[in-house]
Each structure stands twice: as structure tokens, then as C-alpha cells.
Design a protein around this motif. Structure first.
Motif, mmCIF file in Angstrom:
data_model
loop_
_atom_site.group_PDB
_atom_site.id
_atom_site.type_symbol
_atom_site.label_atom_id
_atom_site.label_comp_id
_atom_site.label_asym_id
_atom_site.label_seq_id
_atom_site.Cartn_x
_atom_site.Cartn_y
_atom_site.Cartn_z
ATOM 1 N N GLU A 15 43.384 35.358 46.921
ATOM 2 C CA GLU A 15 44.146 33.876 46.699
ATOM 3 C C GLU A 15 43.332 33.463 45.364
ATOM 4 N N GLN A 16 42.196 33.828 44.920
ATOM 5 C CA GLN A 16 41.391 33.341 44.088
ATOM 6 C C GLN A 16 41.662 33.872 42.699
ATOM 7 N N LEU A 17 42.608 34.961 42.551
ATOM 8 C CA LEU A 17 42.942 35.664 41.570
ATOM 9 C C LEU A 17 43.950 34.905 40.725
ATOM 10 N N THR A 18 43.963 35.026 39.256
ATOM 11 C CA THR A 18 44.904 34.644 38.466
ATOM 12 C C THR A 18 46.110 35.517 38.560
ATOM 13 N N ASP A 20 47.457 37.207 36.044
ATOM 14 C CA ASP A 20 47.200 38.566 35.324
ATOM 15 C C ASP A 20 45.937 39.171 35.876
ATOM 16 N N GLN A 21 45.216 38.660 36.711
ATOM 17 C CA GLN A 21 44.078 39.217 37.392
ATOM 18 C C GLN A 21 45.108 40.262 38.560
ATOM 19 N N LEU A 22 45.766 39.639 39.137
ATOM 20 C CA LEU A 22 46.315 40.256 40.288
ATOM 21 C C LEU A 22 47.110 41.488 39.901
ATOM 22 N N VAL A 23 47.712 41.372 38.782
ATOM 23 C CA VAL A 23 48.626 42.657 38.139
ATOM 24 C C VAL A 23 47.447 43.836 37.966
ATOM 25 N N GLU A 24 46.278 43.356 37.203
ATOM 26 C CA GLU A 24 45.248 44.480 37.096
ATOM 27 C C GLU A 24 44.742 44.819 38.492
ATOM 28 N N VAL A 25 44.488 44.136 39.314
ATOM 29 C CA VAL A 25 43.914 44.569 40.421
ATOM 30 C C VAL A 25 45.120 45.531 41.326
ATOM 31 N N ARG A 26 46.071 45.091 41.340
ATOM 32 C CA ARG A 26 47.231 46.055 41.904
ATOM 33 C C ARG A 26 47.386 47.203 41.218
ATOM 34 N N ALA A 27 47.489 47.349 39.888
ATOM 35 C CA ALA A 27 47.285 48.451 39.127
ATOM 36 C C ALA A 27 46.243 49.531 39.651
ATOM 37 N N HIS A 28 45.019 48.832 39.695
ATOM 38 C CA HIS A 28 43.685 49.604 39.908
ATOM 39 C C HIS A 28 43.838 50.127 41.472
#
Length: 78
Positions: A15-18, A20-28
Motif C-alpha cells: 500500500e505504500q508503493l507508488t 511505478d514501484q508496484l510495476v517493478e515489484v510485480r516484475a521482480h
């Protein structure tokens, strides 16, 4: 089987992610789960770009314009 011990903690972090950060976390996370690589780190992209051939953009544009300026229709053998 799950590796998550505390879903509430994970949800709180997400919930604290932006966006863009969420896209990166999902890819990882997908890469970790599937073992496949779904993104290229910026440092590797820059390193690879250094070895690409140089493109003269003016010459490329002139070549494209020359093709477009031809007065032939596809299939017209005149």
C-alpha cells in the motif's frame, strides 16, 4: 504452500508503493516465482547500449524521405 508469514505486513508494504514501484515489484516477484526474466536492469541496458552501432539520424531520415518521395504505387510497374 506459501512463503508469506504475515499477509498483513506484506499488504501494508504494498500500500505504500507508488504505481511505478508496484510495476517493478510485480516484475521482480514474477521472475522469482517463474525463474524467467521479465525486465532488464537499467545498468545492463546502459552497458548494452554502449555496444550498439552508431546511427546517423539525418542520413536515416533522408533515406526514409527518399523512399516516401518515390511516385510509385505498390504493384505499379510503370
Amino acid at each position: 504452500m506459501t512463503a508469506a508469514h504475515d499477509y498483513d505486513d506484506v499488504h501494508h508494504l504494498v500500500e505504500q508503493l507508488t504505481p511505478d514501484q508496484l510495476v517493478e515489484v510485480r516484475a521482480h516477484a514474477l521472475r522469482l516465482v517463474t525463474g524467467r526474466r521479465t525486465f532488464v536492469p537499467w545498468s545492463e541496458a546502459k552497458r548494452t547500449a554502449r555496444h550498439l552501432p552508431h546511427i546517423d539520424h539525418a542520413e536515416f531520415r533522408n533515406d526514409v524521405d527518399a523512399v516516401l518521395d518515390q511516385d510509385n504505387l505498390l504493384g505499379d510497374d510503370r
